[in-house]
Scaffold this active site. Structure first.
Site, PDB file in Angstrom:
ATOM      1  N   GLY A 147     -99.157 -86.012  36.514  1.00 55.07           N
ATOM      2  CA  GLY A 147     -97.729 -85.965  36.852  1.00 55.07           C
ATOM      3  C   GLY A 147     -97.110 -87.351  36.893  1.00 55.07           C
ATOM      4  O   GLY A 147     -95.984 -87.561  36.426  1.00 55.07           O
ATOM      5  N   ARG A 175    -112.828 -90.815  39.345  1.00 52.86           N
ATOM      6  CA  ARG A 175    -111.759 -91.333  40.215  1.00 52.86           C
ATOM      7  C   ARG A 175    -112.300 -92.350  41.216  1.00 52.86           C
ATOM      8  O   ARG A 175    -111.596 -93.282  41.596  1.00 52.86           O
ATOM      9  CB  ARG A 175    -111.092 -90.181  40.965  1.00 52.86           C
ATOM     10  CG  ARG A 175    -110.209 -89.400  40.028  1.00 52.86           C
ATOM     11  CD  ARG A 175    -109.228 -88.549  40.783  1.00 52.86           C
ATOM     12  NE  ARG A 175    -108.209 -88.091  39.868  1.00 52.86           N
ATOM     13  CZ  ARG A 175    -107.634 -86.899  39.921  1.00 52.86           C
ATOM     14  NH1 ARG A 175    -107.981 -86.042  40.861  1.00 52.86           N
ATOM     15  NH2 ARG A 175    -106.721 -86.566  39.057  1.00 52.86           N
ATOM     16  N   LYS A 183     -96.485 -76.031  28.591  1.00 52.56           N
ATOM     17  CA  LYS A 183     -95.067 -75.725  28.817  1.00 52.56           C
ATOM     18  C   LYS A 183     -94.110 -76.837  28.396  1.00 52.56           C
ATOM     19  O   LYS A 183     -94.313 -77.993  28.740  1.00 52.56           O
ATOM     20  CB  LYS A 183     -94.843 -75.453  30.298  1.00 52.56           C
ATOM     21  CG  LYS A 183     -95.475 -74.171  30.763  1.00 52.56           C
ATOM     22  CD  LYS A 183     -95.098 -73.939  32.202  1.00 52.56           C
ATOM     23  CE  LYS A 183     -95.653 -72.636  32.731  1.00 52.56           C
ATOM     24  NZ  LYS A 183     -95.501 -72.581  34.180  1.00 52.56           N
ATOM     25  N   GLY A 193    -104.275 -84.713  32.888  1.00 46.87           N
ATOM     26  CA  GLY A 193    -105.565 -84.140  33.278  1.00 46.87           C
ATOM     27  C   GLY A 193    -106.377 -83.536  32.140  1.00 46.87           C
ATOM     28  O   GLY A 193    -107.516 -83.937  31.904  1.00 46.87           O
TER      29      GLY A 193
HETATM   30  P1  AMP Z   1    -100.627 -78.956  30.266  1.00 49.21           P
HETATM   31  O1  AMP Z   1    -101.177 -79.033  31.649  1.00 49.21           O
HETATM   32  O2  AMP Z   1     -99.204 -78.579  30.192  1.00 49.21           O
HETATM   33  O3  AMP Z   1    -100.967 -80.171  29.431  1.00 49.21           O
HETATM   34  O4  AMP Z   1    -101.341 -77.719  29.584  1.00 49.21           O
HETATM   35  C1  AMP Z   1    -102.705 -77.672  29.364  1.00 49.21           C
HETATM   36  C2  AMP Z   1    -103.080 -76.251  29.061  1.00 49.21           C
HETATM   37  O5  AMP Z   1    -102.360 -75.792  27.945  1.00 49.21           O
HETATM   38  C3  AMP Z   1    -104.553 -76.093  28.719  1.00 49.21           C
HETATM   39  O6  AMP Z   1    -105.185 -75.395  29.752  1.00 49.21           O
HETATM   40  C4  AMP Z   1    -104.543 -75.282  27.422  1.00 49.21           C
HETATM   41  O7  AMP Z   1    -105.435 -74.197  27.448  1.00 49.21           O
HETATM   42  C5  AMP Z   1    -103.114 -74.749  27.380  1.00 49.21           C
HETATM   43  N1  AMP Z   1    -102.691 -74.482  26.001  1.00 49.21           N
HETATM   44  C6  AMP Z   1    -102.632 -75.346  24.973  1.00 49.21           C
HETATM   45  N2  AMP Z   1    -102.241 -74.721  23.850  1.00 49.21           N
HETATM   46  C7  AMP Z   1    -102.038 -73.422  24.165  1.00 49.21           C
HETATM   47  C8  AMP Z   1    -101.618 -72.273  23.444  1.00 49.21           C
HETATM   48  N3  AMP Z   1    -101.350 -72.340  22.130  1.00 49.21           N
HETATM   49  N4  AMP Z   1    -101.507 -71.103  24.117  1.00 49.21           N
HETATM   50  C9  AMP Z   1    -101.769 -71.040  25.439  1.00 49.21           C
HETATM   51  N5  AMP Z   1    -102.163 -72.080  26.175  1.00 49.21           N
HETATM   52  C10 AMP Z   1    -102.310 -73.272  25.562  1.00 49.21           C
END
Ligand code: AMP
Length: 405
Positions: free
Chosen positions: A384, A45, A209, A361
């Protein structure tokens, strides 16, 4: 987003205007990870803003830098001081950087009067008024520094309506508000995705999510030709299609939303690619993993990565892409046993001849772990903020640069 309006319309960039000799107040994102001993674990950064700082120094500007670090919530938490960043910046610039233990008041005033041409102010979030977008606080910053111009080079925080990002630039007349070189790179890269992207355009969305990414997913449907869904969020989509995802991370409340996305994609003729197999385990701490088709996830198992058949399917879907955007890992890539899907995706994108943009991230961490950062067209510094632009929304920090007050 209106496809005829570019992201950069109405923004003044420092490298396209005469800012020579100005006293510049520059908002950056120096929110770097630091360990308990004060060691900076990753200085990307800081490095990403060097072109802006060097440009301003070459233009004989006095550069006063403002940043946040962590979430101190208005308290002076010593581990969230920017002091270690001042040292690193000094090393990277090979130049003395004056660090000031405050971002308003007498200490700032006397530092600005000194002969130093580069000054880093203390964590702006040591004041709760920052997050509250408090106009009086913004006025105090401006009165302490008495800058000629304001420069926003903090794309990654520009989705936040905070005092240093929103209220502060609005205190300057329009001609005195600028975007820096990093902001310019971010906006031009995103513009290539959002405005007349080269087709086929493939969007890849993963991560934890659906709820975090639904806005971006919906907007991307109006732009892309193919949508690849991986990560935990794929299981919400699979349940929407009638499969059972066992103990996988499913957002039951978002099953109707997932159904909407699938039917909207079908209406628009967008091809949606979901996992056909996955790596399952009883928990993410388990090593004894198995590969199953998504139709056969046992009730007491969860899916934590995409399987080999899915990797092959996604690779086929990417083969003719001319534009690719990727946000969110394909599995729990922090654990070696669930990392293959994400790392394979990094390789597929790095090997593609398409225009490739990666944001968020965790996604850029995966790219860097594979050492493939130089084979990706652009890696956004925003998480974000990146998603919010993909949602088609204007970021408050950018709106404030464009405002016609
Ligand atoms: P995000 O910040 O929404 O991009 O989510 C990233 C996180 O999603 C990472 O820490 C991953 O470990 C988690 N992740 C990805 N695939 C899975 C899964 N199948 N089950 C649980 N967590 C997951």
């Amino acid at each position: 987003m209106n496809k005829n309006v570019t992201l950069i319309d109405g923004i003044k960039f420092i490298d396209e205007n005469n800012i020579r000799g100005a006293k510049a107040l520059v908002r950056v994102d120096f929110n770097v990870p630091i360990d308990e001993t004060g060691q900076i674990l990753d200085d990307r950064r800081v490095r990403s803003v060097l072109p802006t700082i060097n440009y301003l120094l070459d233009e004989k500007c006095k550069v006063v830098i403002l940043s946040h670090m962590g979430r101190p919530k208005g308290k002076r938490i010593p581990t969230m001081s920017l002091a270690p960043v001042a040292k690193r910046l000094s090393r990277l610039l090979e130049k003395d950087v004056l660090f000031v233990e405050d971002c308003i008041g007498e200490k700032v005033k006397s530092a600005v009067r000194s002969n130093y041409d580069i000054i880093l102010l203390e964590n702006v979030r040591y004041y709760a008024q920052e997050n509250e977008n408090n106009v009086d606080f913004a006025k105090q910053i401006k009165e302490s520094v008495e800058p000629d111009i304001y420069v926003n080079d903090a794309f990654a925080v520009s989705h936040r309506k905070h005092a240093s990002v929103y209220a502060l630039p609005l205190l300057f007349e329009k001609a005195k508000r600028y975007a820096g070189n990093l902001m310019k790179k971010e906006l031009l890269s995103l513009e290539r995705l959002l405005i007349n992207p080269q087709k086929p355009f493939v969007a890849i969305v993963g991560g934890a999510k659906v709820s975090d990414k639904i806005g971006a997913l919906k907007n991307i449907l109006s732009l892309c030709d193919k949508l690849i869904i991986g990560g935990a969020m794929a299981f919400t989509f699979l349940e929407a299609m009638g499969y059972k995802a066992g103990k996988s991370l499913v957002e039951k409340d978002f099953i109707p939303v997932a159904k909407d996305v699938l039917s909207e994609a079908a209406k628009r003729g967008i091809k949606v690619y979901l996992p056909v197999d996955c790596i399952i385990a009883k928990s993410i701490d388990e090593d004894g993993i198995r590969v199953v088709p998504v139709q056969e996830i046992p009730d007491d198992y969860g899916g934590y990565d995409i399987g080999p058949a899915t990797i092959a399917l996604f690779s086929e879907a990417l083969a003719d892409a001319k534009t690719i955007v990727w946000n969110g890992p394909m599995g729990v890539f922090e654990k070696p046993q669930f990392s293959k899907g994400t790392f394979s995706m990094v390789s597929m994108i790095a090997n593609s001849t398409a225009y490739t943009v990666v944001g968020g991230g965790d996604t850029d961490v995966a790219v860097i772990k594979m050492g493939e950062q130089h084979r990706i067209s652009y890696i956004s510094t925003g998480g974000g903020a990146f998603l919010q632009v993909l949602e088609g929304k204007e970021l408050p920090g950018i709106e404030a640069l464009k405002d016609t007050n």
